[in-house]
Design an enzyme around this catalytic site. Structure first.
Site, PDB file in Angstrom:
ATOM      1  N   LYS A  18      10.930 -56.468 -71.431  1.00 20.01           N
ATOM      2  CA  LYS A  18      10.254 -57.107 -72.559  1.00 20.01           C
ATOM      3  C   LYS A  18       9.116 -57.977 -72.067  1.00 20.01           C
ATOM      4  O   LYS A  18       9.351 -58.749 -71.147  1.00 20.01           O
ATOM      5  CB  LYS A  18      11.285 -57.952 -73.309  1.00 20.01           C
ATOM      6  CG  LYS A  18      10.732 -58.729 -74.459  1.00 20.01           C
ATOM      7  CD  LYS A  18      11.804 -59.596 -75.053  1.00 20.01           C
ATOM      8  CE  LYS A  18      11.154 -60.432 -76.141  1.00 20.01           C
ATOM      9  NZ  LYS A  18      12.040 -61.408 -76.675  1.00 20.01           N
ATOM     10  N   LYS A  40      12.706 -60.106 -68.672  1.00 18.35           N
ATOM     11  CA  LYS A  40      11.962 -60.692 -69.786  1.00 18.35           C
ATOM     12  C   LYS A  40      10.877 -61.595 -69.203  1.00 18.35           C
ATOM     13  O   LYS A  40      11.174 -62.533 -68.459  1.00 18.35           O
ATOM     14  CB  LYS A  40      12.905 -61.497 -70.682  1.00 18.35           C
ATOM     15  CG  LYS A  40      12.175 -62.162 -71.839  1.00 18.35           C
ATOM     16  CD  LYS A  40      13.135 -62.846 -72.788  1.00 18.35           C
ATOM     17  CE  LYS A  40      12.395 -63.535 -73.916  1.00 18.35           C
ATOM     18  NZ  LYS A  40      13.308 -64.247 -74.808  1.00 18.35           N
TER      19      LYS A  40
END
Ligand code: PBG
Length: 325
Positions: A246, A193
């Site tokens: 992400k 992330k």
């Protein structure tokens, strides 16, 4: 042999042959719809920076889930927005997400409910862990996150998705689930992330912007891909069942490398900024919204994502069931 014997346009001549040689296909099975749940009843409040996205109170959230299920969507990812914030709020067994999970599972048992585990939506400081003298304390945060994961599992969550990016959290969450009779509940790790500006509209939706500093001490530097592979490798070794990259669009190379290097399912999060950019351009008449949406989702799949978390899930599902792709 080359041109003129070889002509690649032969296999593009009409819709039938194009369909037969198509390499990647998007399916509604790949899509996960993120949903925001808030306090109250009868609440459906639009998120200004994300046209078409709402925050729902539990009663209307259940209605929304029913419609998603009718569209063929198999799974939702829940984010809770409590009225009162504090470090303990996220693991309250009667908290907003916990009540939402129970309500959905009681009415639409078949819908697969994933819950986001993190402290930023629940705390006053808006950081993803526990803050001690102006810094996020990794190891103290682990205890809080594991309590939150356990309370989600107790409420009936089908999969736990920690998005905090603390070191070691997958291991502690796996352990707390296993020692409490939830060895069958999978963990989807937000493994790679990035500290991304594409989360801007989400922070508006979930009211979780950090009140000081930024997330760069725990989320990844957008410049790094080898580090992403280390994150993924560690999370798998700690027990992650699914690993996520992400955001998605600016990180298709990361999705691809994770897919090439590991044998676990890969999820990609098509984040709020990616959604809102398309909505804004379409509202101006600059792009064809549905075509751009489908091209974007298809390319995330082509890069290697098995699961795609997207605010476009319902809109894409409606097109997919009509046979467009
Ligand atoms: C919170 C969280 C964020 C997103 C998902 N979980 C925001 C953040 O880390 O700042 C972003 C999702 C999106 O932008 O759609 N941990």
């Amino acid at each position: 042999m080359g041109f003129p014997e070889i002509r690649l346009r032969r296999l593009r001549a009409n819709g039938s042959i194009r369909a037969m040689v198509q390499e990647t296909r998007l399916s509604v099975d790949n899509l996960i719809m993120p949903l925001f749940v808030c306090e109250g009843t009868g609440v459906k409040s639009p998120v200004g920076s994300m046209p078409g996205v709402n925050r729902f109170s539990v009663d209307l959230l259940v209605e929304e889930c029913r419609q998603l299920e009718q569209l063929g969507i198999r799974s939702v990812l829940l984010f809770g927005i409590p009225d009162v914030k504090g470090d303990h709020v996220g693991y309250d067994d009667n908290g907003i997400v916990q009540r939402a999970v129970r309500a959905i599972k009681a009415t639409i048992g078949k819908l697969f409910v994933i819950t986001d585990v993190c402290n930023c939506e629940y705390s006053e400081h808006g950081h993803c862990g526990i803050v001690v003298s102006g810094d996020v304390d990794n190891d103290l945060s682990l205890e809080l996150l594991s309590k939150q994961a356990l309370s989600h599992a107790n409420a009936g969550s089908d999969m736990i998705a920690p998005s905090d990016m603390m070191d070691g959290r997958i291991g502690v969450i796996r352990k707390v689930l296993d020692t409490n009779g939830f060895s069958n509940i999978p963990v989807m790790s937000y493994a790679a992330k990035y500290a991304s500006a594409f989360y801007g509209p989400f922070r508006d939706a979930a009211d979780c912007a950090p009140q000081f500093g930024d997330r760069k001490t725990y989320q990844m530097n957008p410049a790094n891909v080898r580090e992403a592979l280390r994150e993924v490798e560690l999370d798998i070794s700690e027990g992650a069942d699914v690993v996520m990259v992400k955001p998605a669009l600016s990180y298709l190379d990361v999705i691809h490398q994770v897919k090439q290097n590991f044998n676990v399912p890969v999820a990609a999060y098509n984040v709020s900024g990616e959604y809102s950019m398309i909505k804004a351009a379409a509202a101006n008449g600059w792009i064809n919204e549905n075509s751009v949406m489908m091209e974007m989702l298809l390319s995330i799949k082509r890069a290697g994502a098995d699961m795609i978390i997207t605010y476009f899930a319902a809109q894409a599902a409606a097109l997919l069931t009509k046979g467009e792709r």
